[in-house]
Each structure stands twice: as C-alpha cells, then as structure tokens.
Design a protein around this motif. Structure first.
Motif, PDB file in Angstrom:
ATOM      1  N   PHE A 217      40.173  60.842  30.368  1.00 32.20           N
ATOM      2  CA  PHE A 217      40.380  59.467  29.929  1.00 32.20           C
ATOM      3  C   PHE A 217      41.655  58.899  30.571  1.00 32.20           C
ATOM      4  O   PHE A 217      42.581  59.634  30.923  1.00 32.20           O
ATOM      5  CB  PHE A 217      40.518  59.404  28.408  1.00 32.20           C
ATOM      6  N   ALA A 218      41.681  57.588  30.661  1.00 30.57           N
ATOM      7  CA  ALA A 218      42.910  56.925  31.089  1.00 30.57           C
ATOM      8  C   ALA A 218      43.977  57.121  30.020  1.00 30.57           C
ATOM      9  O   ALA A 218      43.688  57.199  28.828  1.00 30.57           O
ATOM     10  CB  ALA A 218      42.648  55.435  31.300  1.00 30.57           C
ATOM     11  N   SER A 219      45.225  57.231  30.422  1.00 27.28           N
ATOM     12  CA  SER A 219      46.307  57.479  29.478  1.00 27.28           C
ATOM     13  C   SER A 219      46.463  56.322  28.501  1.00 27.28           C
ATOM     14  O   SER A 219      46.327  55.147  28.871  1.00 27.28           O
ATOM     15  CB  SER A 219      47.628  57.692  30.225  1.00 27.28           C
ATOM     16  N   VAL A 220      46.737  56.694  27.236  1.00 19.14           N
ATOM     17  CA  VAL A 220      46.934  55.661  26.212  1.00 19.14           C
ATOM     18  C   VAL A 220      48.314  55.027  26.331  1.00 19.14           C
ATOM     19  O   VAL A 220      48.668  54.143  25.542  1.00 19.14           O
ATOM     20  CB  VAL A 220      46.772  56.265  24.793  1.00 19.14           C
ATOM     21  N   SER A 221      49.121  55.458  27.321  1.00 19.07           N
ATOM     22  CA  SER A 221      50.471  54.883  27.488  1.00 19.07           C
ATOM     23  C   SER A 221      50.417  53.402  27.819  1.00 19.07           C
ATOM     24  O   SER A 221      51.387  52.682  27.657  1.00 19.07           O
ATOM     25  CB  SER A 221      51.228  55.640  28.588  1.00 19.07           C
ATOM     26  N   THR A 222      49.242  52.948  28.282  1.00 24.92           N
ATOM     27  CA  THR A 222      49.077  51.530  28.584  1.00 24.92           C
ATOM     28  C   THR A 222      49.171  50.687  27.313  1.00 24.92           C
ATOM     29  O   THR A 222      49.605  49.531  27.345  1.00 24.92           O
ATOM     30  CB  THR A 222      47.713  51.284  29.271  1.00 24.92           C
ATOM     31  N   PHE A 223      48.767  51.295  26.184  1.00 25.67           N
ATOM     32  CA  PHE A 223      48.705  50.552  24.926  1.00 25.67           C
ATOM     33  C   PHE A 223      49.804  50.956  23.943  1.00 25.67           C
ATOM     34  O   PHE A 223      50.081  50.232  22.999  1.00 25.67           O
ATOM     35  CB  PHE A 223      47.335  50.768  24.278  1.00 25.67           C
ATOM     36  N   ILE A 224      50.425  52.132  24.132  1.00 26.88           N
ATOM     37  CA  ILE A 224      51.417  52.646  23.185  1.00 26.88           C
ATOM     38  C   ILE A 224      52.688  52.986  23.948  1.00 26.88           C
ATOM     39  O   ILE A 224      52.637  53.653  24.993  1.00 26.88           O
ATOM     40  CB  ILE A 224      50.878  53.888  22.447  1.00 26.88           C
ATOM     41  N   SER A 225      53.816  52.568  23.434  1.00 33.27           N
ATOM     42  CA  SER A 225      55.085  52.790  24.133  1.00 33.27           C
ATOM     43  C   SER A 225      55.782  54.073  23.715  1.00 33.27           C
ATOM     44  O   SER A 225      56.615  54.594  24.472  1.00 33.27           O
ATOM     45  CB  SER A 225      56.017  51.596  23.882  1.00 33.27           C
ATOM     46  N   ASN A 226      55.442  54.623  22.549  1.00 33.52           N
ATOM     47  CA  ASN A 226      56.090  55.845  22.052  1.00 33.52           C
ATOM     48  C   ASN A 226      55.636  57.040  22.886  1.00 33.52           C
ATOM     49  O   ASN A 226      54.460  57.414  22.855  1.00 33.52           O
ATOM     50  CB  ASN A 226      55.763  56.054  20.575  1.00 33.52           C
ATOM     51  N   HIS A 227      56.577  57.647  23.637  1.00 31.91           N
ATOM     52  CA  HIS A 227      56.220  58.729  24.559  1.00 31.91           C
ATOM     53  C   HIS A 227      55.656  59.952  23.834  1.00 31.91           C
ATOM     54  O   HIS A 227      54.676  60.567  24.284  1.00 31.91           O
ATOM     55  CB  HIS A 227      57.446  59.125  25.382  1.00 31.91           C
ATOM     56  N   THR A 228      56.268  60.339  22.729  1.00 30.10           N
ATOM     57  CA  THR A 228      55.799  61.511  21.978  1.00 30.10           C
ATOM     58  C   THR A 228      54.401  61.290  21.443  1.00 30.10           C
ATOM     59  O   THR A 228      53.529  62.176  21.529  1.00 30.10           O
ATOM     60  CB  THR A 228      56.759  61.819  20.813  1.00 30.10           C
ATOM     61  N   LEU A 229      54.158  60.138  20.883  1.00 29.66           N
ATOM     62  CA  LEU A 229      52.828  59.822  20.354  1.00 29.66           C
ATOM     63  C   LEU A 229      51.787  59.805  21.467  1.00 29.66           C
ATOM     64  O   LEU A 229      50.644  60.248  21.280  1.00 29.66           O
ATOM     65  CB  LEU A 229      52.865  58.467  19.647  1.00 29.66           C
ATOM     66  N   LEU A 233      48.441  62.106  21.441  1.00 28.81           N
ATOM     67  CA  LEU A 233      47.109  61.505  21.532  1.00 28.81           C
ATOM     68  C   LEU A 233      46.353  61.974  22.768  1.00 28.81           C
ATOM     69  O   LEU A 233      45.153  62.265  22.709  1.00 28.81           O
ATOM     70  CB  LEU A 233      47.229  59.981  21.534  1.00 28.81           C
ATOM     71  N   ASN A 234      47.041  62.059  23.892  1.00 30.17           N
ATOM     72  CA  ASN A 234      46.381  62.533  25.112  1.00 30.17           C
ATOM     73  C   ASN A 234      45.896  63.968  24.961  1.00 30.17           C
ATOM     74  O   ASN A 234      44.792  64.315  25.386  1.00 30.17           O
ATOM     75  CB  ASN A 234      47.339  62.432  26.295  1.00 30.17           C
ATOM     76  N   SER A 235      46.730  64.823  24.362  1.00 24.14           N
ATOM     77  CA  SER A 235      46.348  66.225  24.159  1.00 24.14           C
ATOM     78  C   SER A 235      45.164  66.331  23.205  1.00 24.14           C
ATOM     79  O   SER A 235      44.245  67.129  23.413  1.00 24.14           O
ATOM     80  CB  SER A 235      47.537  67.022  23.618  1.00 24.14           C
ATOM     81  N   LEU A 240      39.259  67.193  22.013  1.00 24.35           N
ATOM     82  CA  LEU A 240      38.115  66.753  21.212  1.00 24.35           C
ATOM     83  C   LEU A 240      36.986  66.171  22.061  1.00 24.35           C
ATOM     84  O   LEU A 240      35.809  66.310  21.713  1.00 24.35           O
ATOM     85  CB  LEU A 240      38.569  65.723  20.187  1.00 24.35           C
ATOM     86  N   ALA A 241      37.319  65.518  23.178  1.00 21.22           N
ATOM     87  CA  ALA A 241      36.283  64.870  23.990  1.00 21.22           C
ATOM     88  C   ALA A 241      35.265  65.869  24.550  1.00 21.22           C
ATOM     89  O   ALA A 241      34.055  65.642  24.440  1.00 21.22           O
ATOM     90  CB  ALA A 241      36.927  64.060  25.111  1.00 21.22           C
ATOM     91  N   PRO A 242      35.703  66.991  25.160  1.00 25.68           N
ATOM     92  CA  PRO A 242      34.701  67.955  25.641  1.00 25.68           C
ATOM     93  C   PRO A 242      33.834  68.532  24.525  1.00 25.68           C
ATOM     94  O   PRO A 242      32.629  68.726  24.708  1.00 25.68           O
ATOM     95  CB  PRO A 242      35.565  69.049  26.295  1.00 25.68           C
ATOM     96  N   ILE A 243      34.455  68.802  23.363  1.00 29.29           N
ATOM     97  CA  ILE A 243      33.687  69.347  22.240  1.00 29.29           C
ATOM     98  C   ILE A 243      32.653  68.321  21.766  1.00 29.29           C
ATOM     99  O   ILE A 243      31.486  68.643  21.539  1.00 29.29           O
ATOM    100  CB  ILE A 243      34.626  69.733  21.084  1.00 29.29           C
ATOM    101  N   GLY A 244      33.097  67.079  21.625  1.00 28.65           N
ATOM    102  CA  GLY A 244      32.171  66.034  21.199  1.00 28.65           C
ATOM    103  C   GLY A 244      31.039  65.823  22.180  1.00 28.65           C
ATOM    104  O   GLY A 244      29.882  65.641  21.794  1.00 28.65           O
ATOM    105  N   LEU A 245      31.362  65.855  23.468  1.00 23.30           N
ATOM    106  CA  LEU A 245      30.335  65.683  24.495  1.00 23.30           C
ATOM    107  C   LEU A 245      29.329  66.830  24.458  1.00 23.30           C
ATOM    108  O   LEU A 245      28.119  66.614  24.588  1.00 23.30           O
ATOM    109  CB  LEU A 245      31.001  65.607  25.871  1.00 23.30           C
ATOM    110  N   THR A 246      29.820  68.042  24.252  1.00 26.59           N
ATOM    111  CA  THR A 246      28.932  69.205  24.178  1.00 26.59           C
ATOM    112  C   THR A 246      27.990  69.107  22.986  1.00 26.59           C
ATOM    113  O   THR A 246      26.783  69.336  23.108  1.00 26.59           O
ATOM    114  CB  THR A 246      29.761  70.501  24.080  1.00 26.59           C
ATOM    115  N   PHE A 247      28.540  68.759  21.820  1.00 28.57           N
ATOM    116  CA  PHE A 247      27.697  68.629  20.627  1.00 28.57           C
ATOM    117  C   PHE A 247      26.684  67.500  20.785  1.00 28.57           C
ATOM    118  O   PHE A 247      25.552  67.601  20.298  1.00 28.57           O
ATOM    119  CB  PHE A 247      28.560  68.394  19.393  1.00 28.57           C
ATOM    120  N   ALA A 248      27.075  66.435  21.469  1.00 31.72           N
ATOM    121  CA  ALA A 248      26.137  65.334  21.708  1.00 31.72           C
ATOM    122  C   ALA A 248      24.962  65.799  22.576  1.00 31.72           C
ATOM    123  O   ALA A 248      23.803  65.460  22.303  1.00 31.72           O
ATOM    124  CB  ALA A 248      26.865  64.164  22.375  1.00 31.72           C
ATOM    125  N   CYS A 249      25.258  66.584  23.603  1.00 30.70           N
ATOM    126  CA  CYS A 249      24.196  67.112  24.471  1.00 30.70           C
ATOM    127  C   CYS A 249      23.279  68.064  23.704  1.00 30.70           C
ATOM    128  O   CYS A 249      22.051  68.036  23.867  1.00 30.70           O
ATOM    129  CB  CYS A 249      24.806  67.813  25.682  1.00 30.70           C
TER     130      CYS A 249
END
Length: 280
Positions: A217-229, A233-235, A240-249
């Motif tokens: 995914f594109a980094s959420v830094s475009t929408f959120i300025s807090n570096h730690t957050l 969120l990126n981690s 979660l995205a690969p797991i969700g994609l696998t379960f969807a398949c």
C-alpha cells in the motif's frame, strides 16, 4: 497332445508364489492406473491392468485367469498413490486363493471396497493437499532467491522419490500383512496421521502466506503527520493485508469460483489500486 499346465507343473509341486519380478512389474504398472479411467467404473480397468502380472503367475489355467480378471473389473476408485496399499492386500488374497485356501471372489471385492473409501479420504488431503503444495512452495522459494532451475528440479525429484518409495513400500508391507492390515486401520492411525498432516499443512501455509503474499500500500504518511503512528499503521497494514487477501481467496474458492477468475481479479485489482494511488 496339448497338456494343460497345473499349479504343480508350474511350481514343482509346491505352493505357487509371486516372484520379485512380478512385484516390480506390478509396481511399475501402478503409475498408469488412471490411463483407462472411465465414468462407469472409474479405475477398474487400470486396476485389472496392474493385477495382470500376478494373475498370469498365479493362474496357469486360462479360465481361471479370465475369472480373476473379471472380478477386478468391478467398480474401483481411490486416491492413486494409496492404491498400492490396496494392491498389496489383494495380491496376498489372490495368492491364497490360487493355492486352494477358502478365499471367495466376494471377499476379495469386499476388501477392495472397504479400503478404497478410507484410502481416498486420507490420500488426497495428505498428498495433494499437503505434501505437493509444501514441496511446490519450497521449490518456488528457491527460484525467488536466485537458484533458478534448481527449484523445479528439486520439486520433480523430491515428489517422485516420495510417491514412488511410498507406493513400493506400502505394496510390499500390505502384501505381507494381507487382509489383517485392516485391523491396523481400526487403531485410529489413519485419523491421527490425517490430523497431524492437517496441522503441519496449516502451519506451512501460514509460513507461505507470511513469506510470499505481499500487498504494498501507499504510505499513510500522506494523510497523517505523526511519524510513530505512521510506522504502526504501515506495519499493521503490511501484516493484515496479506492475511485478509488469503482468506478472501479461500472464501471465493469455497464458493466454487474458478481459480482462473480469482487470478484475473487480483490482476485487475492491482492495476486499479495502482491507478488510484492506493497500491504501489
């Protein structure tokens, strides 16, 4: 004058026995069991083809051979790799019948019928649902890490060595045990082995998902300025995205959606995600 050969003539008066060459020929033929698959009796012609060397050895009389071939043309269907275990039991019973023991046609077919269901239910999940996918994933990892053609070569040799060794060893083991091997199944060994294989397969598929399924995914830094957050969120999304994609398949496959359509859908999803700036 033509003399009809008897068991005594063919075996010097002793009990007639299958030879090592017969077992090797039967083992070789077992790989071609589904060459004559049909919708009415499925693998029956293939099984009769496998048994032909034993029948020729055990029944010198032509009429006895015909009768033996006819009883093996009844309905038969099981997991191909597990078929050798059934073959060994049938070889033992045919040998007993050829030597005059009270083994009927019905008892031979009853043993085949009793074994082919459990062997089919056990063999497909183990071999096609666990062993082959795990070997395929390992071979693919070799390709992705720079070993190139060695990945497919490893898969080819590993898969065939495993299945051929299993076929021959189970054929000989079940021949020695005869119909008594059914008692082994009653101990729950098949259920325990199946459960262990399912657990192992689930573990390996989890490792495969974590290793190779990626959604960038594109980094959420475009929408959120807090570096730690942003890092959190990126981690989280990366996990979660690969797991969700696998379960969807998996869900789509269970809904009888063709894997080809799923692949095409993922391809289009990736293009659209990139076009709108969500995926990179």
């Amino acid at each position: 004058m033509i003399k009809t050969m008897t068991h005594s003539d063919s075996n010097n008066g002793g009990p007639i026995r299958l030879r090592s060459s017969d077992f090797l020929r039967i083992f070789w033929r077992s790989s071609f069991e589904q060459g004559s698959w049909n919708f009415e009796r499925m693998q029956n012609v293939g099984f009769a083809y496998i048994m032909a060397p034993a029948i020729n050895r055990l029944y010198p009389d032509l009429n006895d051979r015909k009768q033996a071939m006819k009883r093996h043309l009844q309905f038969f269907n099981t997991a191909p790799i597990m078929q050798s275990l059934i073959t060994g039991v049938v070889l033992s019973m045919e040998e007993q019948k050829a030597n005059g023991l009270p083994v009927s046609d019905e008892s031979i077919n009853s043993v085949k019928t009793a074994m082919m269901g459990p062997m089919g239910g056990f063999g497909d999940p183990v071999w096609l649902g666990t062993v082959r996918p795990v070997l395929s994933a390992f071979a693919a990892s070799l390709v992705l890490t720079g070993f190139g053609i060695w990945g497919p070569i490893l898969f080819f040799f590993a898969w065939n060595i495993l299945r051929l060794a299993f076929r021959y060893l189970t054929q000989m083991a079940s021949y020695r045990r005869g119909a008594d091997i059914i008692n082994v199944f009653n101990t729950g060994i098949i259920k325990n082995a199946g459960n262990a294989t399912s657990i192992f397969g689930t573990f390996m598929m989890g490792a495969i998902v974590a290793r190779w399924v990626k959604v960038d995914f594109a980094s959420v830094s475009t929408f959120i300025s807090n570096h730690t957050l942003v890092q959190v969120l990126n981690s989280t999304v990366d996990v979660l995205a690969p797991i969700g994609l696998t379960f969807a398949c998996i869900w789509l496959i269970r809904k009888q959606v063709s894997p080809i359509w799923i692949i095409l859908g993922l391809f289009l999803l990736g293009i659209l995600g990139y076009m709108v700036g969500v995926l990179v």
